[in-house]
Design an enzyme around this catalytic site. Structure first.
Site, short mmCIF file in Angstrom:
data_model
loop_
_atom_site.label_atom_id
_atom_site.label_comp_id
_atom_site.label_asym_id
_atom_site.label_seq_id
_atom_site.Cartn_x
_atom_site.Cartn_y
_atom_site.Cartn_z
N ASP A 166 47.45 32.77 35.14
CA ASP A 166 47.84 33.64 36.25
C ASP A 166 49.25 33.26 36.69
OD1 ASP A 166 45.10 34.14 35.95
OD2 ASP A 166 44.83 34.53 38.09
N LYS A 229 47.75 41.75 38.97
CA LYS A 229 46.95 41.15 40.03
C LYS A 229 47.68 41.31 41.35
CE LYS A 229 45.32 36.49 41.34
NZ LYS A 229 45.21 35.08 40.88
N LYS A 265 43.17 42.99 38.81
CA LYS A 265 42.53 41.92 39.57
C LYS A 265 42.99 41.94 41.02
CE LYS A 265 42.00 36.86 39.83
NZ LYS A 265 42.29 35.55 39.18
#
Length: 329
Positions: A166, A229, A265
């Site tokens: 991430d 995300k 996400k």
């Protein structure tokens, strides 16, 4: 596509989908992206009241939500013991008696997300479970460490055993409209990730406008992001329905243009089971059933699982239990 690592971790998108290779930067497409804020907010506000599921249907949707959770601990006082307990919860997210009553077995969370130093304990604790380890990287959460160190951090995390990375973008590139710099940055991070798939954190609460969110989403997908995300969870404003609507419509546009599916996400502030149901309904309406799988949709959450488990127990017993009965570890 058939390597041992990828076969072992069924949640990873490259197992079932051709991986997004990215594309050349198309600034004409990016600059055409706009956002009608009032219309977006009206659409988002209508969703919780229009989409409600009850009883067995609700239980089924909540079980689906569990399989899409990146169970997360990103605290300064994380320990090996805490991570081991979190991994045990990821392997067995719902009490066995509840699952038995529901006639379900073998569900896990989508992944476990930790800092770099906790990758090795997490990999060890999840061995044989099929649950991948995700690591936050690139100077998380601010993304302001020297660029070469951010790239090196990705490489170190992949070497340590992380299957998902991430990364955080440099918000200044979005705020100043330096789209080439953002594209180059994310492309370099994607190269450093290698076989590990990359979830690109936009930190949408710090991007200034929904139009910037739309444009940054497109840039990151063009640069090869496997997921986009919303947030690090550390901003003042994290995942919201309007931001989610903008990002998933960018994902839809990218898929229509290129044929590649990119995952989504939402992260930060999603702690209630009813919120998870709303996000799942939004994904179903805007992207379709294919995105309702853990290889293309994740919640970034730490406390959401506990509330979902409480709701499932209520479904089974008719009574709500205390939250301490559903601890994360």
């Amino acid at each position: 596509m058939q390597s041992e690592t990828k076969t072992a971790f069924a949640h990873l998108p490259q197992v079932t989908e051709p991986r997004n290779p990215g594309m050349a930067l198309d600034l004409d497409w990016v600059m055409r992206a706009q956002a009608n804020t009032s219309a977006i907010e009206r659409r988002a506000a209508s969703l919780p009241g229009r989409r409600s599921v009850k009883k067995d249907y609700q239980a089924a949707w909540l079980l689906k939500a569990i399989t899409c959770i990146d169970l997360t601990t990103l605290a300064g006082d994380d320990t090996v013991g805490r991570v081991a307990r979190l991994c045990a919860k990821a392997r067995h997210p719902v009490r066995a008696d509840i699952l038995d009553h529901l006639g379900v077995s073998g569900i896990t969370t989508g992944a476990v997300c930790v800092y770099h130093d906790m990758i090795a304990p997490a990999v060890s604790a999840l061995d044989g479970s099929g649950v991948p380890v995700a690591a936050v990287s690139t100077g998380f959460p601010a993304g302001l460490s020297p660029f070469n160190l951010r790239v090196a951090e990705i490489c170190e995390s992949v070497t340590a055993g992380a299957h998902e990375i991430d990364i955080v973008i440099s918000r200044r590139h979005v705020l100043t409209g330096n789209w080439q710099a953002l594209y180059d940055e994310v492309s370099t991070f994607r190269q450093a990730c290698g076989d590990a798939h990359m979830k690109t954190i936009l930190a949408t609460g710090e991007l200034g406008s929904l139009r910037n969110v739309a444009r940054a989403s497109l840039i990151c997908m063009m640069a090869g992001a496997d997921f986009i995300k919303t947030s690090t969870g550390k901003e003042n404003i994290n995942a919201t329905l309007p931001v989610s609507l903008v990002m998933i419509r960018a994902i839809r546009d990218y898929h229509e243009r290129t044929g590649y599916r990119v995952g989504y996400k939402p992260a930060g502030g999603i702690s209630k089971a009813k919120d998870a149901l709303t996000y799942l309904a939004l994904i179903k309406e805007e992207l379709g059933d294919r995105w309702l799988q853990p290889d293309l949709f994740r919640f970034g959450a730490s406390s959401l699982l506990g509330d979902i488990e409480r709701q499932l127990e209520h479904h089974v017993t008719g009574a709500y239990s205390a939250s301490y009965r559903h601890a994360m570890g």
